[in-house]
Design a protein around this motif. Structure first.
Motif, mmCIF file in Angstrom:
data_model
loop_
_atom_site.group_PDB
_atom_site.id
_atom_site.type_symbol
_atom_site.label_atom_id
_atom_site.label_comp_id
_atom_site.label_asym_id
_atom_site.label_seq_id
_atom_site.Cartn_x
_atom_site.Cartn_y
_atom_site.Cartn_z
ATOM 1 N N SER A 66 -19.055 22.024 29.918
ATOM 2 C CA SER A 66 -17.653 21.761 29.561
ATOM 3 C C SER A 66 -17.120 22.885 28.684
ATOM 4 C CB SER A 66 -17.505 20.418 28.827
ATOM 5 O OG SER A 66 -18.170 20.463 27.581
ATOM 6 N N VAL A 67 -15.786 22.984 28.643
ATOM 7 C CA VAL A 67 -15.110 23.994 27.832
ATOM 8 C C VAL A 67 -14.118 23.287 26.920
ATOM 9 C CG1 VAL A 67 -13.691 26.082 27.827
ATOM 10 C CG2 VAL A 67 -15.330 25.686 29.690
ATOM 11 N N ASP A 68 -14.224 23.553 25.628
ATOM 12 C CA ASP A 68 -13.324 22.962 24.636
ATOM 13 C C ASP A 68 -12.320 24.034 24.201
ATOM 14 O OD1 ASP A 68 -12.029 21.796 22.506
ATOM 15 O OD2 ASP A 68 -13.817 21.557 21.261
ATOM 16 N N GLU A 69 -11.038 23.819 24.504
ATOM 17 C CA GLU A 69 -10.000 24.783 24.154
ATOM 18 C C GLU A 69 -9.136 24.315 22.977
ATOM 19 O OE1 GLU A 69 -7.784 26.370 27.448
ATOM 20 O OE2 GLU A 69 -9.447 26.083 28.866
ATOM 21 N N SER A 70 -9.570 23.265 22.299
ATOM 22 C CA SER A 70 -8.744 22.684 21.230
ATOM 23 C C SER A 70 -8.620 23.585 20.007
ATOM 24 C CB SER A 70 -9.310 21.329 20.800
ATOM 25 O OG SER A 70 -10.608 21.480 20.225
ATOM 26 N N GLN A 71 -9.552 24.518 19.837
ATOM 27 C CA GLN A 71 -9.534 25.373 18.662
ATOM 28 C C GLN A 71 -9.136 26.817 18.973
ATOM 29 O OE1 GLN A 71 -13.123 24.884 16.208
ATOM 30 N NE2 GLN A 71 -13.459 22.893 17.177
ATOM 31 N N VAL A 72 -8.609 27.056 20.162
ATOM 32 C CA VAL A 72 -8.176 28.412 20.537
ATOM 33 C C VAL A 72 -7.020 28.844 19.637
ATOM 34 C CG1 VAL A 72 -7.160 29.813 22.378
ATOM 35 C CG2 VAL A 72 -8.948 28.134 22.916
ATOM 36 N N PHE A 73 -7.075 30.078 19.155
ATOM 37 C CA PHE A 73 -6.012 30.586 18.294
ATOM 38 C C PHE A 73 -4.663 30.464 19.000
ATOM 39 C CE2 PHE A 73 -9.246 33.878 16.503
ATOM 40 C CZ PHE A 73 -9.941 32.860 15.888
ATOM 41 N N ASP A 112 -22.086 38.715 30.231
ATOM 42 C CA ASP A 112 -21.829 37.329 29.808
ATOM 43 C C ASP A 112 -20.513 36.764 30.309
ATOM 44 O OD1 ASP A 112 -19.970 38.640 28.205
ATOM 45 O OD2 ASP A 112 -20.619 37.693 26.332
ATOM 46 N N ALA A 113 -19.883 37.443 31.284
ATOM 47 C CA ALA A 113 -18.620 36.972 31.875
ATOM 48 C C ALA A 113 -17.508 36.813 30.839
ATOM 49 C CB ALA A 113 -18.820 35.655 32.629
ATOM 50 N N GLY A 114 -17.647 37.506 29.725
ATOM 51 C CA GLY A 114 -16.608 37.449 28.695
ATOM 52 C C GLY A 114 -16.679 36.226 27.805
ATOM 53 N N ILE A 115 -17.744 35.440 27.922
ATOM 54 C CA ILE A 115 -17.861 34.213 27.130
ATOM 55 C C ILE A 115 -17.859 34.533 25.636
ATOM 56 C CG2 ILE A 115 -19.331 32.244 26.573
ATOM 57 C CD1 ILE A 115 -17.863 32.136 29.306
ATOM 58 N N GLY A 116 -18.586 35.566 25.232
ATOM 59 C CA GLY A 116 -18.620 35.939 23.821
ATOM 60 C C GLY A 116 -17.249 36.302 23.288
ATOM 61 N N LEU A 117 -16.521 37.102 24.044
ATOM 62 C CA LEU A 117 -15.159 37.484 23.652
ATOM 63 C C LEU A 117 -14.299 36.242 23.443
ATOM 64 C CD1 LEU A 117 -12.928 40.190 25.353
ATOM 65 C CD2 LEU A 117 -12.083 37.869 25.040
ATOM 66 N N LEU A 118 -14.388 35.325 24.376
ATOM 67 C CA LEU A 118 -13.563 34.112 24.310
ATOM 68 C C LEU A 118 -13.976 33.212 23.146
ATOM 69 C CD1 LEU A 118 -13.517 33.516 28.155
ATOM 70 C CD2 LEU A 118 -11.534 34.151 26.765
ATOM 71 N N GLN A 119 -15.262 33.176 22.830
ATOM 72 C CA GLN A 119 -15.719 32.391 21.674
ATOM 73 C C GLN A 119 -15.087 32.908 20.381
ATOM 74 O OE1 GLN A 119 -19.933 32.966 22.337
ATOM 75 N NE2 GLN A 119 -20.218 30.812 22.878
ATOM 76 N N GLY A 145 -13.608 36.640 33.573
ATOM 77 C CA GLY A 145 -13.453 35.646 32.514
ATOM 78 C C GLY A 145 -12.102 35.728 31.833
ATOM 79 N N CYS A 146 -11.640 36.941 31.577
ATOM 80 C CA CYS A 146 -10.332 37.111 30.921
ATOM 81 C C CYS A 146 -9.184 36.749 31.864
ATOM 82 C CB CYS A 146 -10.179 38.543 30.413
ATOM 83 S SG CYS A 146 -11.238 38.925 28.999
ATOM 84 N N ALA A 147 -9.366 37.010 33.152
ATOM 85 C CA ALA A 147 -8.326 36.654 34.119
ATOM 86 C C ALA A 147 -8.091 35.145 34.132
ATOM 87 C CB ALA A 147 -8.715 37.143 35.512
ATOM 88 N N VAL A 148 -9.172 34.377 33.986
ATOM 89 C CA VAL A 148 -9.062 32.917 34.032
ATOM 90 C C VAL A 148 -8.557 32.342 32.713
ATOM 91 C CG1 VAL A 148 -10.355 30.760 34.264
ATOM 92 C CG2 VAL A 148 -10.828 32.673 35.801
ATOM 93 N N PHE A 149 -9.198 32.710 31.611
ATOM 94 C CA PHE A 149 -8.928 32.026 30.344
ATOM 95 C C PHE A 149 -7.825 32.668 29.505
ATOM 96 C CE2 PHE A 149 -13.170 30.652 31.525
ATOM 97 C CZ PHE A 149 -13.068 29.284 31.335
ATOM 98 N N LEU A 150 -7.548 33.958 29.722
ATOM 99 C CA LEU A 150 -6.463 34.620 28.985
ATOM 100 C C LEU A 150 -5.272 34.933 29.885
ATOM 101 C CD1 LEU A 150 -8.468 37.173 26.787
ATOM 102 C CD2 LEU A 150 -7.755 34.835 26.216
ATOM 103 N N LYS A 151 -5.358 34.536 31.157
ATOM 104 C CA LYS A 151 -4.312 34.846 32.142
ATOM 105 C C LYS A 151 -4.063 36.358 32.200
ATOM 106 C CE LYS A 151 -3.838 30.389 32.398
ATOM 107 N NZ LYS A 151 -4.629 29.668 33.422
ATOM 108 N N ALA A 152 -5.131 37.104 32.007
ATOM 109 C CA ALA A 152 -5.012 38.563 31.977
ATOM 110 C C ALA A 152 -4.789 39.130 33.369
ATOM 111 C CB ALA A 152 -6.274 39.176 31.367
#
Length: 380
Positions: free
Chosen positions: A174-181, A141-148, A257-264
């Motif tokens: 689209s991706v909504d990042e307004s509720q990211v911890f 799932d390209a890490g989508i579940g983890l990111l959710q 997925g983590c490299a992009v959205f978590l800057k991992a």
């Protein structure tokens, strides 16, 4: 034979690195009782990495109830080193292939959400540096579940969150990042990968790993097409080419997925764990190293334990023997100068169930090593 180092990976689903090392030690001592034997439990970012790192770093285990790859409840653990505000999360603990029955088509709907729940718990505990090991996953799932699980929302044309499973990557508009911890932005992420596969294509996540997770040829094609769509979406909206990130295809694309959205930052798992264990310092005066893994195949040379052990052994010109339950022919690792030989622990044809029986594997490992030591004694 003065000093022998044991650095063997777990035989997945059968025996841990630590237990295999015990069997090998007995086999050595049966013939060379005075030999110095140094056992180094080791892993490459796959299953068993958490145990190895917790032992080395003297951390404690935190257990939570999370979702397994099919969203059913499961108990999973991560490691916590309070003094460093460091958490060690093993993906296989929450989103591993061994947590669900093997069934055709499962990978089309599995999610990495449970791994994200472990990360969320660590972040709320005060984690400021997180190490994620991602081998042994059941997902694509390209890490989508983890990111959710961390507050990211991946929305379809109707503005609803997409369903679980990698095939639904192509539904995201689209991706909504307004509720990211907020803790996500205060934490650094390192990922230990045990493969170097790209995000999509013939060597990518779907074609190489999805069949092992139950995907049919048609489903593999669907998953790869969805991965291609998602890679293009990320390229357009995040100015990142997932295909150019080494290891982005690891764990069904979770690495990318983590490299992009978590800057991992993605690292070779075996190299990272060798650093923690001070591996080269431990082996430098060894006369022999015994390593191995459950199956030696084309992936072995791509960042698995054996390849990492051979790289270190080469620096000090130490011979290496590998043990395995299954060795694939025409494997590039077999051409390594440091690798004296590979020995199967199977004494006779057995069923897969018999081969995976822990007590059988333990006995066979000890006996094979004992026979090897007899041969070494004769030649010496």
């Amino acid at each position: 034979m003065q000093k022998i180092v044991i650095a063997i990976d777990s035989f997945k689903g059968c025996l841990s690195s630590k237990t295999l090392s015990e069997a090998i030690t007995h086999g050595i001592k049966d013939i060379f009782p005075e030999a110095t034997v140094r056992s180094l439990a080791i892993a490459d970012g796959g299953e068993g990495s958490l145990d190895v790192l917790l032992d080395a770093l003297q951390g404690k285990r935190i257990t939570c109830q999370v979702s397994n790859p099919l969203r059913l409840p499961v108990e999973a653990s991560y490691g916590w080193i309070e003094s460093q505000k460091l958490a060690i999360v093993e993906m296989a603990s929450a989103s591993g292939l061994t947590l669900i029955p093997f069934q055709e088509g499962n990978v089309m709907r599995t999610t990495s959400y449970g791994t994200g729940q472990l990360i969320a718990d660590a972040l709320h505990r005060g984690c400021r540096h997180l190490l994620l090991t991602i081998g042994g996953s059941a997902t694509n799932d390209a890490g989508i579940g983890l990111l959710q699980a961390l507050g990211f929302r991946f929305l379809n044309q109707e503005g609803q969150e997409v369903a679980d499973g990698g095939v639904h990557l192509s539904d995201i508009v689209s991706v909504d990042e307004s509720q990211v911890f907020p803790e996500v932005r205060e934490c650094s992420f390192d990922i230990a990968v045990d493969v170097k596969n790209p995000f999509y294509g013939e060597e990518g996540a779907a074609y190489v790993f999805a069949p092992q997770k139950g995907a049919t040829p048609g489903q593999v094609k669907q998953l790869d097409e969805a991965m291609r769509y998602w890679a293009e979406f990320v390229r357009r909206h995040y100015a990142t080419d997932l295909q150019q990130i080494a290891g982005s295809g690891a764990a069904g694309g979770l690495g990318g997925g983590c490299a992009v959205f978590l800057k991992a930052h993605l690292h070779s798992g075996i190299e990272l764990i060798k650093q923690v264990l001070h591996f080269d310092e431990e082996i430098k005066d060894a006369d022999l190293i015994i390593t191995g893994e459950g199956k030696i195949d084309f992936q072995t040379s791509q960042g698995k334990v054996i390849s990492g052990v051979l790289e270190s052994a080469k620096r000090f010109q130490i011979p290496v023997i590998a043990l395995t339950g299954n060795c694939q022919e025409a494997n590039p690792i077999l051409e390594s100068e440091e690798l004296l030989s590979v020995f199967s622990i199977q004494a006779a044809p057995v069923t897969l169930n018999e081969a995976m029986e822990p007590s059988y594997t333990y006995r066979q490992t000890r006996q094979v090593v004992k026979n090897l030591m007899k041969l070494i004694r004769l030649l010496c």
